[in-house]
Design a protein around this motif. Structure first.
Motif, PDB file in Angstrom:
ATOM      1  N   GLY A 179     -20.203  54.278  30.102  1.00 16.10           N
ATOM      2  CA  GLY A 179     -21.526  53.755  30.433  1.00 16.10           C
ATOM      3  C   GLY A 179     -21.962  54.108  31.831  1.00 16.10           C
ATOM      4  O   GLY A 179     -21.633  55.193  32.343  1.00 16.10           O
ATOM      5  N   SER A 180     -22.648  53.184  32.492  1.00 20.34           N
ATOM      6  CA  SER A 180     -23.211  53.477  33.821  1.00 20.34           C
ATOM      7  C   SER A 180     -22.123  53.791  34.851  1.00 20.34           C
ATOM      8  O   SER A 180     -22.381  54.460  35.840  1.00 20.34           O
ATOM      9  N   LYS A 181     -20.887  53.335  34.605  1.00 24.51           N
ATOM     10  CA  LYS A 181     -19.785  53.627  35.522  1.00 24.51           C
ATOM     11  C   LYS A 181     -19.535  55.148  35.587  1.00 24.51           C
ATOM     12  O   LYS A 181     -19.129  55.675  36.621  1.00 24.51           O
ATOM     13  N   SER A 182     -19.782  55.840  34.464  1.00 25.02           N
ATOM     14  CA  SER A 182     -19.585  57.294  34.420  1.00 25.02           C
ATOM     15  C   SER A 182     -20.871  58.032  34.752  1.00 25.02           C
ATOM     16  O   SER A 182     -20.971  59.244  34.557  1.00 25.02           O
ATOM     17  N   GLY A 183     -21.879  57.308  35.197  1.00 22.11           N
ATOM     18  CA  GLY A 183     -23.146  57.932  35.588  1.00 22.11           C
ATOM     19  C   GLY A 183     -24.102  58.169  34.439  1.00 22.11           C
ATOM     20  O   GLY A 183     -25.051  58.939  34.573  1.00 22.11           O
ATOM     21  N   PHE A 184     -23.869  57.528  33.301  1.00 27.10           N
ATOM     22  CA  PHE A 184     -24.759  57.718  32.145  1.00 27.10           C
ATOM     23  C   PHE A 184     -26.063  56.959  32.366  1.00 27.10           C
ATOM     24  O   PHE A 184     -26.083  55.881  32.935  1.00 27.10           O
ATOM     25  N   LYS A 185     -27.132  57.586  31.875  1.00 24.51           N
ATOM     26  CA  LYS A 185     -28.455  56.959  31.972  1.00 24.51           C
ATOM     27  C   LYS A 185     -29.135  57.037  30.626  1.00 24.51           C
ATOM     28  O   LYS A 185     -28.779  57.869  29.782  1.00 24.51           O
ATOM     29  N   LYS A 186     -30.150  56.216  30.465  1.00 28.29           N
ATOM     30  CA  LYS A 186     -30.942  56.226  29.227  1.00 28.29           C
ATOM     31  C   LYS A 186     -31.589  57.592  29.045  1.00 28.29           C
ATOM     32  O   LYS A 186     -32.067  58.180  30.020  1.00 28.29           O
ATOM     33  N   GLY A 187     -31.612  58.098  27.821  1.00 23.66           N
ATOM     34  CA  GLY A 187     -32.306  59.350  27.526  1.00 23.66           C
ATOM     35  C   GLY A 187     -31.416  60.578  27.529  1.00 23.66           C
ATOM     36  O   GLY A 187     -31.851  61.647  27.114  1.00 23.66           O
ATOM     37  N   MET A 188     -30.176  60.450  27.991  1.00 19.59           N
ATOM     38  CA  MET A 188     -29.288  61.629  28.055  1.00 19.59           C
ATOM     39  C   MET A 188     -28.975  62.150  26.649  1.00 19.59           C
ATOM     40  O   MET A 188     -28.812  61.356  25.723  1.00 19.59           O
ATOM     41  N   ALA A 189     -28.875  63.478  26.541  1.00 20.23           N
ATOM     42  CA  ALA A 189     -28.609  64.093  25.236  1.00 20.23           C
ATOM     43  C   ALA A 189     -27.140  63.918  24.855  1.00 20.23           C
ATOM     44  O   ALA A 189     -26.266  64.006  25.708  1.00 20.23           O
ATOM     45  N   VAL A 190     -26.905  63.677  23.574  1.00 20.34           N
ATOM     46  CA  VAL A 190     -25.534  63.516  23.075  1.00 20.34           C
ATOM     47  C   VAL A 190     -25.283  64.592  22.020  1.00 20.34           C
ATOM     48  O   VAL A 190     -26.092  64.783  21.115  1.00 20.34           O
ATOM     49  N   LEU A 191     -24.175  65.307  22.190  1.00 21.37           N
ATOM     50  CA  LEU A 191     -23.870  66.430  21.312  1.00 21.37           C
ATOM     51  C   LEU A 191     -22.549  66.219  20.592  1.00 21.37           C
ATOM     52  O   LEU A 191     -21.654  65.549  21.111  1.00 21.37           O
ATOM     53  N   PHE A 209     -22.091  48.759  31.428  1.00 24.78           N
ATOM     54  CA  PHE A 209     -21.196  49.265  32.467  1.00 24.78           C
ATOM     55  C   PHE A 209     -20.104  50.170  31.876  1.00 24.78           C
ATOM     56  O   PHE A 209     -19.854  51.256  32.357  1.00 24.78           O
ATOM     57  N   PHE A 210     -19.475  49.699  30.792  1.00 22.59           N
ATOM     58  CA  PHE A 210     -18.369  50.468  30.197  1.00 22.59           C
ATOM     59  C   PHE A 210     -18.707  51.085  28.845  1.00 22.59           C
ATOM     60  O   PHE A 210     -17.841  51.664  28.208  1.00 22.59           O
ATOM     61  N   SER A 211     -19.886  50.912  28.360  1.00 18.99           N
ATOM     62  CA  SER A 211     -20.235  51.436  27.037  1.00 18.99           C
ATOM     63  C   SER A 211     -21.715  51.774  26.965  1.00 18.99           C
ATOM     64  O   SER A 211     -22.497  51.333  27.799  1.00 18.99           O
ATOM     65  N   SER A 212     -22.078  52.578  25.966  1.00 19.72           N
ATOM     66  CA  SER A 212     -23.494  52.941  25.774  1.00 19.72           C
ATOM     67  C   SER A 212     -23.776  53.020  24.284  1.00 19.72           C
ATOM     68  O   SER A 212     -22.870  53.252  23.485  1.00 19.72           O
ATOM     69  N   ARG A 213     -25.052  52.832  23.938  1.00 24.13           N
ATOM     70  CA  ARG A 213     -25.457  52.982  22.543  1.00 24.13           C
ATOM     71  C   ARG A 213     -26.206  54.302  22.392  1.00 24.13           C
ATOM     72  O   ARG A 213     -27.094  54.615  23.186  1.00 24.13           O
ATOM     73  N   VAL A 214     -25.820  55.072  21.367  1.00 21.74           N
ATOM     74  CA  VAL A 214     -26.467  56.357  21.102  1.00 21.74           C
ATOM     75  C   VAL A 214     -27.331  56.219  19.848  1.00 21.74           C
ATOM     76  O   VAL A 214     -26.829  55.840  18.795  1.00 21.74           O
ATOM     77  N   LEU A 215     -28.599  56.507  19.986  1.00 24.93           N
ATOM     78  CA  LEU A 215     -29.496  56.479  18.839  1.00 24.93           C
ATOM     79  C   LEU A 215     -29.388  57.827  18.145  1.00 24.93           C
ATOM     80  O   LEU A 215     -29.651  58.868  18.757  1.00 24.93           O
TER      81      LEU A 215
END
Lengths: 170, 289
Positions: free
Chosen positions: B156-168, B182-188
Motif C-alpha cells: 500500500g502507501s508504505k511502498s509508495g502506491f497511489k490511487k490510479g496506478m496501473a496494475v499488470l 498503509f499495508f494493502s491496496s484494492r485493485v479494480l
C-alpha cells in the motif's frame, strides 16, 4: 459428558460459522459450483431461514458484525450489507410474529417481498450514496435465482436442524 | 381495516424492539447503528478514512489467512485441470514458436530499415522516455462479488502506491488501484462495471474507452465515426487520461455471434497470484529535431 456438550455446541454453531466463512473468506458458493450466470445469495438464505426458524442460532449482533466485515472485504461503503441483511431479518421476524402455522410454501413466497425489500435498500444505498455503479440486471437475476434456490437450502438447513434435534418451528 | 393496521404496527414494533432468546441487541438498535456507520463512512471526515484504512488492513490480513485452505483447494483443482491441457497446449505452442521465429526475423529487418531511413531523413529521436519502477505485489484476496470485480494486494502507501496506478499481470494491463491503505491496496479489475480506460487500437490509432461489463466481455465505446470493426486488433492504453502509460497491451478485439465488438484480455484476470504495479518516476515527452 463435557465432550457431548462441546460437540453439540459446535454443531449448533455451524450456521453462525458458515455466515462468518461466507463473509470473511473468498468462499463463493456459486463459483464453487461454477454457476456464474445463476448467481445466488447463500448469505441471504442463511439469514432468512435461521431468523425465521430459530433466531437464537444466528444473533442479529452476529449478522451485523459479519456483514460489516463483508463490506470491508467487498469494498462497499461500511454499513451497506449489515443494513441489507438486518432488513431481511426484520421481515423474517415480522413473518414469524404474524404467522400462526408456518409452512414451507408461505415461507418461500414470503421470501419474495423480503429479498426485494432488502435488495432495494442495498441498491438505493449504493446508487444514491456512493460512487459505485451496479447492474440492475445482475441484482434482479441474483434475487430471482436466490428465490429459486431457496427450497434446496431450506430443506438442507431443515434436515440439518432435524438431525440435531432442534425444533425449527419454535 | 384499522384493526389490520394496528396488527401490522404491533408486529413490526415487536420485530424491531423485542430482543429474542439469547439476543443482546434489538434489530432497531442494530439498524440504527448500521445507518450511523454508513453515514460516517460515506462522509468526508478525515478521521473516518484513517479508521477505515486501519480496519481494511487488519481485515484483509485476517481474511487472507482464513482463505488459505480455500485458496489451496482452488489452486489444486486448477493445477489438475491444467495438467490435462498441457499435451495439446505444448503442440500448439511449438507451432506458435515457429511463427514467432519468422516474425522476429521480420522485426529485425524492419528495425534496420527504420534506422537507415531515419539516418537518411536526418531525424534525431530523443525518444518517449518514461522512467518507471515496477513493484511486484501478491494478490491476497479476490472475493468475487456478483457486482464488484476487484482484488486486494499486499502493498500500500508504505511502498509508495497511489490511487490510479496501473496494475499488470506479466506485461498486460489488468486494472488500476482504487483504494490505498498503509499495508494493502484494492485493485479494480478491467471487467468491473466501474472500470473505464482510454485505449487506442488499429494502425490508424483510433481512440476509444474500454468499459468493463461485469461477467460479460469488455466492450469499446466512443469509437470514431466510420470505424471498421476487425478481429484480432491489439488494444493498447492510450495514456490520454494522464494516469496510465501509453502502449500497455490490454487485449485483442473479437466479434461475437451478435456482431458486437468485444475485447478479449491478454491476461486471465480470474487467476491472479502476483501482479506488477507501474510507478512513473519521470517522464520526457517524445521530441523530434
Amino acid at each position: 459428558m463435557i465432550a457431548k456438550v462441546l460437540i453439540e455446541k459446535i454443531l449448533t454453531s455451524v450456521p453462525l460459522v458458515l455466515l462468518y466463512v461466507l463473509c470473511f473468506t473468498e468462499l463463493n458458493l456459486e463459483s464453487v459450483f461454477y454457476l456464474q450466470f445463476f448467481s445466488f445469495n447463500v448469505n441471504a438464505m442463511l439469514v432468512y431461514f435461521w431468523t425465521l426458524k430459530r433466531p437464537q442460532m444466528l444473533g442479529s449482533g452476529h449478522i451485523f458484525f459479519a456483514n460489516l466485515i463483508n463490506d470491508v472485504v467487498l469494498g462497499l461503503p461500511l454499513g451497506t450489507s449489515p443494513l441489507t441483511y438486518l432488513a431481511l431479518a426484520l421481515v423474517a421476524t415480522y413473518i414469524k410474529n404474524s404467522t400462526i402455522h408456518q409452512r414451507f410454501s408461505t415461507d418461500w413466497f414470503a421470501f419474495i417481498p423480503a429479498i426485494f425489500f432488502a435488495y432495494g435498500i442495498n441498491f438505493i444505498m449504493i446508487i444514491k450514496f456512493s460512487d459505485l455503479t451496479i447492474s440492475y440486471n445482475d441484482i434482479v437475476r441474483n434475487s430471482f435465482f436466490t428465490f429459486l434456490f431457496f427450497p434446496f437450502f431450506y430443506y438442507l438447513f431443515k434436515t440439518y436442524s432435524e438431525k440435531l434435534g432442534l425444533d425449527t418451528d419454535a | 381495516m384499522a384493526e389490520q393496521r394496528d396488527d401490522f404496527i404491533i408486529a413490526i414494533r415487536s420485530a424491531l424492539l423485542k430482543r429474542g432468546a439469547r439476543q443482546r441487541y434489538s434489530l432497531f438498535f442494530l439498524i440504527s447503528l448500521s445507518v450511523l456507520v454508513f453515514i460516517l463512512d460515506t462522509s468526508s471526515f478525515s478521521y473516518t478514512k484513517v479508521v477505515r484504512s486501519i480496519l481494511n488492513d487488519a481485515i484483509y490480513r485476517v481474511s487472507s489467512i482464513a482463505s488459505t485452505p480455500l485458496k489451496f483447494s482452488k489452486f489444486s483443482i486448477i493445477k489438475i485441470a491444467d495438467l490435462t491441457k498441457i499435451y495439446n497446449e505444448n503442440k500448439l505452442l511449438k507451432e506458435q514458436l515457429k511463427k514467432y521465429e519468422i516474425l522476429e526475423f521480420d522485426n529485425e529487418f524492419l528495425k534496420i530499415e527504420n534506422n537507415s531511413l531515419k539516418k537518411s531523413l536526418k531525424l534525431i529521436d530523443l525518444g518517449s522516455t518514461y522512467y518507471v519502477e515496477s513493484h511486484l505485489a501478491k494478490a491476497i484476496l479476490d472475493k468475487d462479488s456478483p457486482y464488484l470485480k476487484s482484488i486486494i494486494i499486499n502493498k500500500g502507501s508504505k511502498s509508495g502506491f497511489k490511487k490510479g496506478m496501473a496494475v499488470l499481470k506479466e506485461d498486460f494491463l489488468i486494472g488500476r488501484i482504487v483504494e490505498v491503505n498503509f499495508f494493502s491496496s484494492r485493485v479494480l479489475l478491467l471487467n468491473d462495471l466501474n472500470s473505464k480506460i482510454p485505449v487506442t487500437l488499429d494502425p490508424n490509432e483510433s481512440q476509444a474507452i474500454l468499459e468493463g461489463r461485469g461477467n460479460d466481455p469488455l466492450s469499446l465505446s466512443y469509437l470514431p465515426d466510420g470505424f471498421t470493426e476487425k478481429e484480432n486488433e491489439t488494444v493498447f492504453t492510450s495514456g490520454k487520461d494522464g494516469v496510465f502509460l501509453p502502449g500497455i497491451p490490454v487485449g485483442k478485439t473479437k466479434i461475437n455471434k451478435n456482431g458486437e465488438l468485444n475485447i478479449e484480455l491478454f491476461a486471465d484476470i480470474n487467476q491472479l497470484n502476483f501482479v506488477k504495479i507501474i510507478k512513473v518516476i519521470d517522464e520526457r515527452r517524445t521530441n523530434f529535431k
